[in-house]
Structures are given as C-alpha cells and as structure tokens.
Design a protein around this motif. Structure first.
Motif, PDB file in Angstrom:
ATOM      1  N   LEU A 123      -4.418  -5.771  -1.797  1.00  0.00           N
ATOM      2  CA  LEU A 123      -5.900  -6.385  -1.660  1.00  0.00           C
ATOM      3  C   LEU A 123      -5.846  -7.863  -2.112  1.00  0.00           C
ATOM      4  O   LEU A 123      -7.280  -8.608  -1.019  1.00  0.00           O
ATOM      5  CB  LEU A 123      -7.136  -5.629  -2.965  1.00  0.00           C
ATOM      6  CG  LEU A 123      -7.572  -3.728  -1.947  1.00  0.00           C
ATOM      7  CD1 LEU A 123      -7.909  -3.203  -3.374  1.00  0.00           C
ATOM      8  CD2 LEU A 123      -8.089  -3.739  -0.741  1.00  0.00           C
ATOM      9  N   GLU A 176      -7.998   0.854  -1.007  1.00  0.00           N
ATOM     10  CA  GLU A 176      -9.117   0.695  -1.558  1.00  0.00           C
ATOM     11  C   GLU A 176      -8.879   2.517  -2.253  1.00  0.00           C
ATOM     12  O   GLU A 176      -9.153   2.470  -3.485  1.00  0.00           O
ATOM     13  CB  GLU A 176     -10.069  -0.068  -1.000  1.00  0.00           C
ATOM     14  CG  GLU A 176     -11.712   0.226  -1.973  1.00  0.00           C
ATOM     15  CD  GLU A 176     -12.170  -0.529  -1.231  1.00  0.00           C
ATOM     16  OE1 GLU A 176     -13.196  -1.231  -1.533  1.00  0.00           O
ATOM     17  OE2 GLU A 176     -12.952  -0.225  -0.247  1.00  0.00           O
ATOM     18  N   ASN A 201       0.607  -1.270  -0.007  1.00  0.00           N
ATOM     19  CA  ASN A 201       0.236   0.036  -0.256  1.00  0.00           C
ATOM     20  C   ASN A 201       0.830   1.243   0.029  1.00  0.00           C
ATOM     21  O   ASN A 201       0.242   2.500  -0.588  1.00  0.00           O
ATOM     22  CB  ASN A 201      -1.126   0.318   1.229  1.00  0.00           C
ATOM     23  CG  ASN A 201      -2.000   0.908   1.413  1.00  0.00           C
ATOM     24  OD1 ASN A 201      -2.255   1.390   0.601  1.00  0.00           O
ATOM     25  ND2 ASN A 201      -2.090   2.137   2.132  1.00  0.00           N
ATOM     26  N   PRO A 228      -8.071  -8.400   1.499  1.00  0.00           N
ATOM     27  CA  PRO A 228      -9.730  -7.527   0.691  1.00  0.00           C
ATOM     28  C   PRO A 228     -10.328  -6.293   1.591  1.00  0.00           C
ATOM     29  O   PRO A 228     -10.818  -5.844   1.244  1.00  0.00           O
ATOM     30  CB  PRO A 228     -10.146  -9.352   0.805  1.00  0.00           C
ATOM     31  CG  PRO A 228      -9.502 -10.044   0.834  1.00  0.00           C
ATOM     32  CD  PRO A 228      -8.268  -9.856   1.537  1.00  0.00           C
ATOM     33  N   ASN A 281      -9.100  -4.550   3.141  1.00  0.00           N
ATOM     34  CA  ASN A 281      -7.710  -3.409   3.436  1.00  0.00           C
ATOM     35  C   ASN A 281      -8.709  -1.583   2.812  1.00  0.00           C
ATOM     36  O   ASN A 281      -8.296  -1.424   1.875  1.00  0.00           O
ATOM     37  CB  ASN A 281      -6.550  -3.128   2.713  1.00  0.00           C
ATOM     38  CG  ASN A 281      -5.669  -2.422   3.560  1.00  0.00           C
ATOM     39  OD1 ASN A 281      -5.315  -1.117   3.491  1.00  0.00           O
ATOM     40  ND2 ASN A 281      -4.290  -2.520   3.498  1.00  0.00           N
TER      41      ASN A 281
END
Length: 310
Positions: free
Chosen positions: A129, A139, A106, A133, A135
């Motif tokens: 992700l 996103e 990220n 998933p 997070n």
C-alpha cells in the motif's frame, strides 16, 4: 447439511466422492455425495513456461530489471500450480533485484497469513500500500490477515473502508460480515441481509444467500451443476461454495461439517483462490480449538477426580 448426513461422512475423513442424488419415497431429491469437479492439473502451457523461464534465467547477459521480471513471472506460474515454496523463493529473488514491486509484497503477505506469520503479513501488505495506495487486493488481504490475527477492530475498520469503495461486490460484503460477526453477530447478519436485498446479478450473491439461509444447499448446487459446463469454472465455484459454507457451519459450532467442507474446498486444486489458500488455515484453527477444549476438559476431570480422592 442434508447431503453430508445422508452420506454419513466422518468429520475427519477426506471426502472424495463424485456427484450423485437419490429419490426418497416421497420423490424429493437428496444429495448422497457432495458435488465435485475434476481436480485441476497443471497445463502444458504452464509447464512449458516454467521450463522456458528456468532456461532463460541461466543466461548471464540479463540485466537486473529483466531478471527480476522473469523471477516474478516464474513465481506466478509456480503459485498457479501450487508450488508455493518455490514461488516464494522466486518472489524474494525478484525483490532483491527490484524492491519496488507492490504485487509481490501482496502475494508474500498472503503466504505469511497462510502460515500464521501475521506480523510479517502486515508488513508485506503495508509495503504494497505504500508503493500502490490504490491496491484494493492488498487492502482486503490486510483486513483478512488482521482478522486471522485476532485484531478484529482493525480488521473491521479496514474491511469497512474496502467495502464502501464498491458495495456491489458480494465478496467484500461476505468478508465484512465474517469480520463483523466477531464483534456483533446480530448486527452483522442484519447488515448483510440489508446488502443482500440490494444485490445485483453477480455470482457471489449466491454465496451470500447461502450464508443467510435465503436458499438451501441443494438449490445452490443444482444451479451450479446445471449452469456450469466448463470444469475449471465448476471447480472455482465449488471451491468458493465449500469455503463459505465451512465458515457458516464453523460459526455455528458444527466443526464436523466445517472440516469436511474445507477439505472439499481444497480438493479441486484451485490454488490461486483465497478460499483454497485459507482453507488450510481454517483447518488448523479448528484443530487447535478442539485440542485446547480437550486439554481443558481433561484438566477439569483430573481436578475433579483429585478433589474426590481428598
């Protein structure tokens, strides 16, 4: 902006003034200088932790899991004091030892977005992700990267999903508005106003109010300065205000004010905030846009002069 016009600041000069106001003949107050916080500096604790981790990483008896964690921790400290290239090196070292770290992907995605390497940014956020998933930071950051990469339809889809997960979050509402404005500015403003009317007491809704012109800048700055005694919090809030005001003026075509505001967003050294990170990117975008306009204008003038001479 009243306080910028009063101070007569040039569009491309770095503003370094403090906070002051003056009374006009009708006793109404106007800002002479933009409000500023004392720029944040690396703390003793941050410096000690960087030195300590550097020393520990020289040991030869560390297993890969521990070493990867130490690289990640030192990278976070580097990032918090603005040493992003060193942070990126440490994050890559950590991933080479333990690839299953969504938070690092990220952060790397944000770095790639900052420097305009959008394909690498998308891949980094996708990796986050895939590993995590749920997070929400990845996103949001992927949606922002898609926006800066001029993939607005996909950005809007991502940010809409992100916003619907927590409609009370003013920053989700702001970024959804920013992205939607590229597709349908009238509807974007109407939607943001509707969300603002259902606001809670979170600080970020003040930024939404500024974006919508529901409050003026003097009201916002006075509220910040009277209600914020801690310099760190003051620096953080001013960084946010200047960035989103910059976005507003930029969308209105007022590049002079936008450039000054983005520079002010950088001035407090709030390195960990996305508003600080993306101010560099916004300045580059304005420079490139103005340069392209000047090149096009010069080309048009040359063609007109050539046509006259024929």
């Amino acid at each position: 902006m009243k306080w910028f016009r009063t101070a007569a600041v040039s569009a491309f000069l770095l503003v370094t003034a403090g906070c002051a106001s003056t009374s006009s003949s009708d006793q109404s107050e106007q800002w002479v200088y933009p409000p500023m916080a004392v720029p944040l500096q690396a703390s003793v604790q941050q410096e000690v932790q960087i030195a300590r981790l550097t020393q520990l990483l020289q040991r030869t008896d560390l297993n890969d899991e521990v070493r990867a964690k130490m690289y990640y921790e030192r990278g976070n400290y580097y990032d918090s004091v603005g040493l992003r290239d060193l942070a990126r090196l440490d994050f890559n070292q950590s991933l080479s030892l333990n690839p299953a770290q969504p938070d690092i992907f990220n952060l790397l995605g944000v770095y790639f977005t900052q420097v305009g390497e959008f394909d690498a940014a998308y891949e980094a956020f996708d990796s986050t992700l895939e590993l995590d998933p749920a997070n929400s930071y990845a996103e949001r950051n992927r949606a922002i990267a898609l926006y800066y990469g001029d993939r607005n339809e996909l950005a809007f889809e991502d940010m809409t999903k992100h916003f619907e997960e927590d409609p009370s979050d003013p920053f989700r509402a702001l970024w959804l508005y920013i992205i939607q404005s590229e597709l349908d500015p009238v509807q974007a403003k109407a939607d943001l106003l509707s969300r603002y009317e259902e606001r809670n007491e979170e600080w970020g809704w003040v930024l939404v109010a500024l974006t919508l012109d529901q409050i003026d800048e003097e009201q916002a700055f006075k509220a910040i300065l009277t209600g914020t005694r801690d310099n760190t919090l003051l620096a953080q809030r001013l960084t946010e205000v200047y960035f989103y005001l910059g976005k507003r003026y930029q969308s209105e075509g007022d590049f002079a004010s936008a450039v000054s505001l983005y520079k002010l967003a950088l001035a407090s050294n709030v390195f960990e905030y996305v508003e600080h990170r993306y101010s560099f990117l916004e300045l580059s975008r304005i420079y490139n846009e103005v340069k392209a306009e000047q090149v096009a204008k010069a080309k048009q003038q040359a063609e007109q002069e050539q046509a006259k001479s024929e």
